[in-house]
Design an enzyme around this catalytic site. Structure first.
Site, PDB file in Angstrom:
ATOM      1  N   ASP A  77       0.655  -1.218   0.041  1.00  0.00           N
ATOM      2  CA  ASP A  77       0.328   0.058   0.140  1.00  0.00           C
ATOM      3  C   ASP A  77       0.792   1.214   0.010  1.00  0.00           C
ATOM      4  OD1 ASP A  77       0.694  -0.648   2.863  1.00  0.00           O
ATOM      5  OD2 ASP A  77      -0.719   1.150   3.375  1.00  0.00           O
ATOM      6  N   ASP A  80       5.791   0.537   3.579  1.00  0.00           N
ATOM      7  CA  ASP A  80       5.736  -0.990   4.040  1.00  0.00           C
ATOM      8  C   ASP A  80       5.450  -2.187   3.104  1.00  0.00           C
ATOM      9  OD1 ASP A  80       3.077  -1.065   3.928  1.00  0.00           O
ATOM     10  OD2 ASP A  80       2.536  -0.203   5.744  1.00  0.00           O
ATOM     11  N   TYR A 229      -6.094   0.848   9.057  1.00  0.00           N
ATOM     12  CA  TYR A 229      -7.113   1.249   8.015  1.00  0.00           C
ATOM     13  C   TYR A 229      -8.279   1.081   8.763  1.00  0.00           C
ATOM     14  CZ  TYR A 229      -3.495   1.893   4.535  1.00  0.00           C
ATOM     15  OH  TYR A 229      -2.328   2.514   3.726  1.00  0.00           O
ATOM     16  N   GLU A 474       5.867   9.575   3.423  1.00  0.00           N
ATOM     17  CA  GLU A 474       5.599   8.276   2.926  1.00  0.00           C
ATOM     18  C   GLU A 474       4.622   8.482   1.778  1.00  0.00           C
ATOM     19  OE1 GLU A 474       3.951   3.905   4.633  1.00  0.00           O
ATOM     20  OE2 GLU A 474       3.846   5.961   5.887  1.00  0.00           O
TER      21      GLU A 474
END
Length: 626
Positions: A77, A80, A229, A474
């Site tokens: 995603d 990571d 999430y 990120e």
């Protein structure tokens, strides 16, 4: 990532024309190419021979094995190495929506094939993750153990447990979003791969039934997802979202009725939104239903669909600062929702503003805001301002797309990018070793994560390019997915078709189908000499047969070649036997459209018309240079 939601409860059509100004200053087609390339860096599984991000290698090759299912593939995603199902599905939905709306522009820039590959890489995985009608795997890996380590995907030693939902452990939001992704993707592949398209639609139907029949929040079943999430909005928005996409993909009246019967009770007509993203889908649902209303498809549900429509307009008005409650912006003009990965909201909101602008233009409508009526072009100008900010037009003169421009983030919070490629140095990087050796380095990443859109600046346009600043540095797949459509739109202008007509995604590898035979003179210059301050060029852009008669759609571009501004322009048009859009008729002549009163130096405007004859005769009657 974890976030909170801001919700406020509150009690036949023809062609689209280009905006009358030229986009300039950024290479949107280059940015599009880079933003698609980013998805290749996020691939999990066996990488294909066509892999262009060559510093990556195979990874996650045993995913699902312990559960007796093949879950190899899909996307990581963000920075990571976990495969989270909810944001992955949303990413695929938004990539597909981008292609559905602006595939012709992608084809023109040579990127449609790559975009289709990016979608299929995701949908191939989603098919694997749905092995039974009422079973869906929604996560591979665990965020806690994964974040404890800093390793290349190729070196992963973390737990790769697979988590699923089923009738005993439901997840209507996850199943609903996955249904939406597969339905949207089925539209994308309908022409180029019809068998695959049908397979996707079959999965989408099953997943919707699963989501609707066994209701529950997915993070109550897959609890390891809560920290990263969490489904704050619940699942009603995903059920409506999935129904909207299934209706668009199948034309099945059941799904249209579902939207009509459940719009009020499920919040589709009640929530007035100021955000749109992987968790909260209401603004997206409202935009799609407003489109159905404009298409004349509402039928008996017109009163309910009008309420969806009103909420869609509430969202659009809030974006451009003309609503009763407006979205916060930074001093530099960027939408600001939260410090942690704010850019996800920027790209998603800008995309729906772009498509809604085109829907309104197609229906010859305007946006009705608290501050008054607004031309559709203002929504597209807003979206362009957000994209330009991302690409470097901001107080820091920083591009927040890695690899675009000269001043972009060099220390991205991304495991694969920050550690030397396994192809350069195959020495194993252990779990904690990565933090000690690579994470703390204050130097540029050894692998450029080309095209990645990072989290972005804070509420005051400040940004720190530091690897441990994960809130700002990120990237995420769902930052990029909506951006594909906007960049294609800005890079290619409008493709010369009505956004409200049935979607036909062109074939990839830009193969342009030959149109039906047209009358002669597909390109007609103005009678004036080439040195004229104003030139007129016409071309036939499409044709079709109706009841034995061939109709042609012509695009006419009027360009100001002088170094002054053209005012009081009047055009003479004869031998016109059909409707025309993009000019204002006054007596026997045509002038600027209502939203334009002059044409600056070097700029162009476009108008379009349809008839069943050769191109009309278009010439300049009068004008003034100021």
């Amino acid at each position: 990532m974890e976030k909170l939601m801001r919700l406020i409860p509150m009690a036949p059509l023809l062609l689209l024309l280009c905006l009358p100004f030229a986009f300039a200053g950024h290479d949107y087609n280059q940015a599009l190419s880079k933003s698609i390339l980013f998805f290749e860096a996020q691939r999990s599984g066996y990488l294909p021979h066509s892999q262009r991000v060559t510093w990556r290698a195979n990874s996650g090759l045993n995913d699902g094995k312990a559960s007796g299912v093949d879950l190899v593939g899909g996307y990581y995603d963000a920075g990571d190495n976990v495969k989270f199902g909810l944001p992955m599905a949303f990413t695929i939905t938004m990539m597909s929506w981008s292609i559905i709306e602006y595939g012709k522009q992608m084809a023109a820039s040579g990127e449609l094939g790559h975009a289709l590959e990016a979608v299929k890489w995701g949908t191939d995985y989603l098919i694997k993750a749905h092995p039974e009608p009422y079973v869906l795997y929604g996560e591979v890996g665990d965020g806690n153990s994964d974040h404890y380590c800093w390793q290349r995907p190729e070196d992963m030693t973390t737990d790769r447990h697979a988590y699923k939902i089923d009738p005993s452990n439901p997840g209507s939001d996850l199943a609903g979003e996955t249904a939406a992704a597969m339905a949207a993707a089925s539209i994308v592949f309908r022409r180029s791969n019809p068998a695959y398209s049908s397979e996707l639609l079959r999965h989408a139907d099953q997943l919707f039934e699963f989501a609707d029949k066994y209701r529950g929040k997915y993070d109550s079943s897959i609890t390891v997802a809560q920290k990263y999430y969490r489904s704050v909005s619940g699942y009603n928005d995903e059920l409506l979202w999935a129904a909207a996409w299934l209706y668009q993909a199948s034309n099945n009246q059941y799904y249209l009725n579902y939207l009509g019967k459940n719009g009020d009770s499920m919040g589709g007509t009640g929530w007035a939104m100021t955000e749109f993203g992987w968790d909260v889908k209401y603004a997206g649902v409202q935009t799609l239903v407003a489109k159905f209303l404009m298409q004349g498809k509402a039928g008996l549900h017109a009163p309910v669909f009008e309420r969806y429509h009103q909420k869609a307009e509430y969202f659009m008005c809030s974006l451009i600062g003309k609503g009763s409650r407006n979205i916060q912006k930074t001093p530099g003009g960027l939408i600001f929702r939260q410090r942690w990965n704010n850019m996800q909201f920027v790209t998603s909101a800008s995309f729906v503003a772009t498509v809604y602008s085109d829907y309104l233009t197609s229906s010859r409508g305007s946006l009705k805001c608290a501050a008054g009526n607004v031309a559709p072009s203002e929504l597209l100008s807003f979206a362009k301002s957000q994209v330009d900010y991302i690409l470097g037009d901001n107080p820091r003169a920083t591009s927040y797309m890695v690899g675009y421009g000269n001043n972009y983030p060099r220390q991205v919070h991304h495991r694969g990018s920050s550690i030397v490629s396994i192809k350069v140095d195959p020495t194993f990087v252990a779990c904690r070793q990565g933090y000690a050796t690579w994470y703390t380095r204050k130097t540029s990443d050894p692998n450029v994560l080309t095209g990645a859109v990072v989290g972005g600046p804070d509420a005051y346009d400040n940004f720190a390019d530091e690897r441990d600043n994960y809130e700002q540095t990120e990237p995420a797949t769902y930052n990029n997915a909506p951006l594909l459509g906007i960049l294609a739109r800005l890079g290619g202008g409008h493709g010369g078709y009505n956004q409200l007509l049935p979607v036909v995604v062109p074939a990839p590898n830009p193969v342009v189908a030959e149109p039906n035979p047209a009358p002669k003179h597909k390109l007609t210059p103005t009678p004036a000499s080439s040195s004229s301050p104003i030139t007129i060029k016409q071309k036939m852009t499409t044709s079709w047969n109706h009841k034995g008669k061939t109709y042609y759609r012509y695009s006419t571009v009027v360009t100001n070649n002088s170094d002054k501004t053209v005012k009081d322009l009047e055009l003479s048009i004869s031998k016109l036997y059909g409707p025309l859009w993009g000019l204002t008729k006054s007596g026997k002549s045509y002038g600027f459209p209502s939203w334009l009163n002059s044409l600056p130096a070097g700029k162009s405007l476009e108008f379009v018309y349809i008839h069943s004859a050769s191109p009309a005769d278009v010439s300049v009657s009068t004008y003034n240079l100021a």
